[in-house]
Design an enzyme around this catalytic site. Structure first.
Site, PDB file in Angstrom:
ATOM      1  CG  HIS A 269      -2.001   1.016   1.122  1.00  0.00           C
ATOM      2  ND1 HIS A 269      -1.760   2.353   1.363  1.00  0.00           N
ATOM      3  CD2 HIS A 269      -3.296   0.928   0.746  1.00  0.00           C
ATOM      4  CE1 HIS A 269      -2.882   3.043   1.156  1.00  0.00           C
ATOM      5  NE2 HIS A 269      -3.836   2.191   0.781  1.00  0.00           N
TER       6      HIS A 269
ATOM      7  CD  GLU B 106      -5.453   1.557  -2.976  1.00  0.00           C
ATOM      8  OE1 GLU B 106      -6.628   1.688  -2.619  1.00  0.00           O
ATOM      9  OE2 GLU B 106      -4.501   1.622  -2.183  1.00  0.00           O
TER      10      GLU B 106
HETATM   11  P1  13P Z   1      -9.832   6.235   0.318  1.00  0.00           P
HETATM   12  O1  13P Z   1     -10.951   5.380  -0.226  1.00  0.00           O
HETATM   13  O2  13P Z   1     -10.112   6.779   1.674  1.00  0.00           O
HETATM   14  O3  13P Z   1      -9.396   7.285  -0.671  1.00  0.00           O
HETATM   15  O4  13P Z   1      -8.572   5.271   0.537  1.00  0.00           O
HETATM   16  C1  13P Z   1      -8.200   4.441  -0.512  1.00  0.00           C
HETATM   17  C2  13P Z   1      -7.208   3.465  -0.017  1.00  0.00           C
HETATM   18  O5  13P Z   1      -6.088   3.833   0.322  1.00  0.00           O
HETATM   19  C3  13P Z   1      -7.607   2.056   0.080  1.00  0.00           C
HETATM   20  O6  13P Z   1      -6.520   1.231   0.296  1.00  0.00           O
END
Ligand code: 13P
Length: 256
Positions: free
Chosen positions: A99, A169
């Site tokens: 992450h 992401e």
């Molecule tokens: P948000 O949905 O709060 O933007 O966070 C995304 C995230 O980091 C999920 O791993």
């Protein structure tokens, strides 16, 4: 690519829910709300603080409880860390890895590649998070994503890809007011699929689900599945309220 029958909707609680009591109340609520919504094969995944795994894994009937990171070590003299086998043995069904918030705290590429390899060898569902810091207009970010994917998977044998999930992401869309557009998501998903296929061949690459994460809300969630080319979602803030999270799950599933 053929759509998977049941989308993979994962909540990443980060450190938002701090007490076991809050966590238990959440699970009871989400189980009840999903039963009321009568969703075919409703399933959810929650990446929770390690200490909640034992209790929540017993309570979650429609859900799978996982962790947000693992050590990448396989036992021995490492005070304060846990192995994949340890978290698995108390009920964790999956782990997030790589992450951007963990990478930002200094996780280096070699350690991450080791974690991915150890986790997959232990047959743990492994959600590898990948995303660019910013998007340039020339499309250089695509090459960066492909390179990152290659590095992170460099120690993994293709026979272990069955348990691999990729979460796209984009860092610029995490924790913000505005998400990526489904179209921006689609461009990255195509690049990731192409990179996977060139790494391990199309047949193994097809088994890998790709998710989108970054400011997913109940308003935009289904658009990523319909137009963004993903098989599911990785959700931060909107996964911390049982009502919102169950609405998102409902908006992404077929109903009876
Ligand atoms: P948000 O949905 O709060 O933007 O966070 C995304 C995230 O980091 C999920 O791993």
């Amino acid at each position: 690519m053929k759509k998977r029958a049941v989308p993979t909707i994962i909540g990443n609680w980060k450190m938002y829910l701090e007490t076991e009591k809050e966590a238990i109340t959440f699970i009871k609520n989400i189980e009840r709300k999903l039963s009321l919504k009568k969703i075919i094969k409703a399933k959810y995944y929650l990446a929770v603080p390690d200490l909640f795994v034992v209790t929540l894994a017993k309570l979650a009937k429609k859900g799978f409880i996982g962790v947000q990171n693992i050590s990448g070590l396989s036992g021995g003299a490492y005070t304060g860390l846990q192995t994949v086998r340890t978290v698995k043995s108390v009920g964790a069904s999956f782990t997030l890895l790589g992450h951007s918030e963990v990478r930002a705290r200094g996780e280096d590429g070699d350690i991450l590649a080791k974690k991915v390899s150890i986790s997959l060898k232990e047959k743990m569902m492994t959600v590898l998070c990948i995303g660019e810091k910013e998007r340039d207009t020339q499309g250089n970010y695509i090459a960066q994503l492909e390179e990152e994917l290659r590095k992170n998977l460099s120690l993994v044998d293709r026979s272990l890809f069955d348990n691999l999930v990729i979460a796209y992401e984009p860092i610029w869309a995490i924790g913000k007011d505005v998400a990526a557009t489904p179209n921006e998501c689609f461009e990255a998903v195509i690049a990731l699929r192409r990179a996977l296929a060139s790494l391990v061949g199309i047949d193994h690459a097809k088994k890998v689900s790709i998710l989108y994460g970054g400011t997913v809300t109940k308003e935009n969630a289904s658009s990523f599945l319909k137009e963004g080319g993903v098989d599911g979602l990785l959700i931060g803030r909107a996964s911390t309220d049982a009502s919102t999270f169950s609405d998102i799950i409902a908006s992404c599933h077929y109903k009876k």
